[in-house]
Design an enzyme around this catalytic site. Structure first.
Site, PDB file in Angstrom:
ATOM      1  N   GLU A 133      -7.354  11.795   6.440  1.00 32.03           N
ATOM      2  CA  GLU A 133      -7.478  12.196   5.557  1.00 32.03           C
ATOM      3  C   GLU A 133      -7.987  11.719   3.807  1.00 32.03           C
ATOM      4  O   GLU A 133      -7.628  12.153   2.212  1.00 32.03           O
ATOM      5  CB  GLU A 133      -6.642  13.800   4.379  1.00 32.03           C
ATOM      6  CG  GLU A 133      -6.205  14.090   6.134  1.00 32.03           C
ATOM      7  CD  GLU A 133      -5.289  15.553   5.743  1.00 32.03           C
ATOM      8  OE1 GLU A 133      -4.499  15.389   4.843  1.00 32.03           O
ATOM      9  OE2 GLU A 133      -4.955  16.596   6.693  1.00 32.03           O
TER      10      GLU A 133
ATOM     11  N   GLU B  76      -4.939  16.045  14.313  1.00 32.51           N
ATOM     12  CA  GLU B  76      -3.663  16.725  13.708  1.00 32.51           C
ATOM     13  C   GLU B  76      -3.770  18.608  13.532  1.00 32.51           C
ATOM     14  O   GLU B  76      -5.352  18.481  13.597  1.00 32.51           O
ATOM     15  CB  GLU B  76      -2.651  16.714  12.166  1.00 32.51           C
ATOM     16  CG  GLU B  76      -2.267  15.515  11.875  1.00 32.51           C
ATOM     17  CD  GLU B  76      -1.737  15.763  10.179  1.00 32.51           C
ATOM     18  OE1 GLU B  76      -1.981  16.276  10.196  1.00 32.51           O
ATOM     19  OE2 GLU B  76      -2.180  13.676  10.225  1.00 32.51           O
TER      20      GLU B  76
HETATM   21  C1  BGP Z   1      -1.605  17.359   6.959  1.00 36.69           C
HETATM   22  C2  BGP Z   1      -1.165  15.710   6.751  1.00 36.69           C
HETATM   23  C3  BGP Z   1       0.179  15.230   7.103  1.00 36.69           C
HETATM   24  C4  BGP Z   1       0.992  16.286   7.289  1.00 36.69           C
HETATM   25  C5  BGP Z   1       0.052  18.371   7.584  1.00 36.69           C
HETATM   26  C6  BGP Z   1       0.850  19.070   7.508  1.00 36.69           C
HETATM   27  O1  BGP Z   1      -2.756  17.192   6.053  1.00 36.69           O
HETATM   28  O2  BGP Z   1      -2.136  14.558   6.499  1.00 36.69           O
HETATM   29  O3  BGP Z   1       0.758  14.175   6.418  1.00 36.69           O
HETATM   30  O4  BGP Z   1       1.613  16.504   5.979  1.00 36.69           O
HETATM   31  O5  BGP Z   1      -0.594  18.178   6.341  1.00 36.69           O
HETATM   32  O6  BGP Z   1       1.356  19.870   5.851  1.00 36.69           O
HETATM   33  P1  BGP Z   1       2.473  20.064   4.950  1.00 36.69           P
HETATM   34  O7  BGP Z   1       3.378  18.155   4.642  1.00 36.69           O
HETATM   35  O8  BGP Z   1       1.372  20.161   3.262  1.00 36.69           O
HETATM   36  O9  BGP Z   1       2.725  21.453   5.206  1.00 36.69           O
END
Ligand code: BGP
Length: 462
Positions: free
Chosen positions: A166, A364
């Site tokens: 990201e 993801e």
């Molecule tokens: C993505 C990231 C992850 C992870 C995920 C979940 O954007 O790459 O590292 O954290 O989001 O989001 P969050 O943890 O903010 O709920």
């Protein structure tokens, strides 16, 4: 209906170093911005849990990889922690980190699991942040050096490399809408950081190609597809602007080799262009990736601006659009985001039509739920909502593949509940439940379901 996926489809999970490894005294790791911020701005983190206390993968990687094997994963993404490998970011290598990452990679191979290794997951070494982080052009070379060291140390066994997770987020969350350290609000500085990240990516790709290793190199993009409120010219224009600033600004330099002209024109008009050298454009134009990861969590719905911007502000992209709260939208209330599985189909079609049907995978996708222990029955989290979420998203992905999308795999966020940037352990995403106090892991119902999907290379649904 039967959803069957191709042979050799990548079934896996994703996590990152800072979110899962944890720290132990004497491990030789240097601080990164999360070590620093979670102590110095501790109130910003849910229940004050710091980056020290994550899911102890550093100590338990062997048993954890066994758990990955138990559910049948054939691929596994994590990242290397830059400040674990090179504590001050640009100096000596920490030998204990080399032992650790070698052991993780070897253990994954021993279990027949393909390591997918990312180099930067939001985790700037603190010593380099003190020099300005990616705002400082010199840090680009420090990153390229770190990347080269990683390839030299591990590139004989890691076939899938990613430069950034990201890449827009460190710029946007660190320098525009402050959620990450250094918590700055300044569009021009954010643009500078983003431009330097793009260059750092290009140099890291070049370093890998120079070494002539076997495998593929790519990047992991966060894609938030934009949907306008209506087909009115004003709403369509609002959507185009949101897409330009938050998606095309990063996708096009990386995937098409140039920044969108419309973006450059707007930034010039508003005096927001970052500093750049003529040679930067050549480097960007000459860099191509082999493989694209896409993280998908939510859509972005927008409308033409109807209300003034809330607070005093400098230049922000939101001056061109406003969030649209669609009546009846389906929400994940724990995370405050909309659930919209059909977007995965739309994303796949954009990759196919706009980006030359590049080989890609879902790097993801997932659903974070607060107070998940309420769903514990006889020691197991009954996360039927996660199974439903998976079925719907995989269904749309399957349809996209039937329509010609070149998708090679699906990685769920995440394997074992992990720490998050701000939310710490508030929202749980894992196939395995983590008891933070005891560090015990237990398989959730969704993990069992996913292991059947992997075993059958698909699933059936009424
Ligand atoms: C993505 C990231 C992850 C992870 C995920 C979940 O954007 O790459 O590292 O954290 O989001 O989001 P969050 O943890 O903010 O709920």
């Amino acid at each position: 209906m039967e959803y069957r996926f191709p042979d050799n489809f990548w079934w896996g999970t994703a996590t990152s170093a800072t979110q899962s490894e944890g720290r132990i005294p004497g491990d030789g790791k240097g601080d990164n911005i999360w070590d620093y911020a979670s102590h110095h701005f501790n109130e910003r983190f849910f229940q004050g849990v710091t980056a020290d206390d994550t899911s102890t993968f550093y100590q338990h990687y062997r048993e954890d990889i066994q758990r990955a094997k138990d559910i049948g994963l054939n691929s596994f993404r994590t990242s290397i922690s830059w400040s674990r490998l090179i504590p001050d970011g640009d100096g000596e290598v920490n030998p204990q980190a080399v032992v650790f990452y070698n052991a993780v990679i070897d253990e994954l191979h021993a279990q027949g699991i393909e390591p997918f290794i990312n180099l930067y997951h939001f985790d700037m070494p603190m010593a380099l942040q003190e020099k300005g982080g990616f705002e400082n052009r010199e840090v680009i070379d420090a990153f390229a050096r770190y990347a080269r060291i990683c390839y030299q140390l591990f590139g004989d066994r890691v076939r899938y490399w990613f430069t950034f997770n990201e890449p827009l987020i460190p710029a946007e969350a660190g320098y525009l809408h402050p959620r990450h350290y250094p918590y700055v609000t300044d569009f021009r500085r954010a643009a500078q950081v983003l431009h330097h990240i793009v260059l750092a990516h290009c140099k890291a790709v070049a370093a890998w190609r120079e070494l002539g290793l076997t495998g593929q190199i790519g990047i992991i993009m966060d894609v938030i597809p934009v949907y306008p409120r209506s087909d009115s010219a004003e709403d369509l224009q609002a959507a185009a602007m949101a897409d330009l600033f938050y998606t095309r600004s990063i996708n096009e330099p990386i995937l098409l080799g140039r920044y969108p002209e419309a973006l450059v024109a707007i930034l010039r008009e508003h005096d927001q262009l970052p500093e750049y050298l003529a040679e930067d454009c050549t480097l960007i134009a000459n860099t191509r990736i082999d493989l694209l990861g896409i993280n998908y969590y939510r859509p972005r719905r927008v409308k033409a601006r109807e209300t003034p911007l809330a607070e005093p502000h400098g230049f922000v992209p939101e001056r061109f659009f406003e969030e649209y709260i669609m009546p009846g939208r389906r929400m994940n209330t724990s995370r405050g985001i909309e659930i919209y599985p059909a977007a995965l189909y739309d994303i796949a079609m954009v990759v196919k039509e706009r980006y030359g049907n590049l080989p890609w995978f879902v790097s993801e996708n997932g659903i974070g739920i607060q107070d998940e222990e309420q769903f514990m029955v006889n020691g197991q989290i009954q996360d039927d909502y996660r199974i439903a979420f998976l079925k719907e998203h995989l269904g749309y992905l399957h349809q996209a593949m039937a329509d010609g999308s070149n998708c090679l795999g699906y990685h769920m966020w995440t394997f074992i509940d992990c720490w998050s940037w701000q939310n710490a352990y508030k929202n749980r995403y894992g196939f395995y439940r983590l008891d933070l106090a005891t560090q015990q892991r237990s398989l959730k119902k969704s993990g069992q379901w996913f292991s059947m999907v992997i075993a059958n290379n698909g699933f059936q649904e009424e």
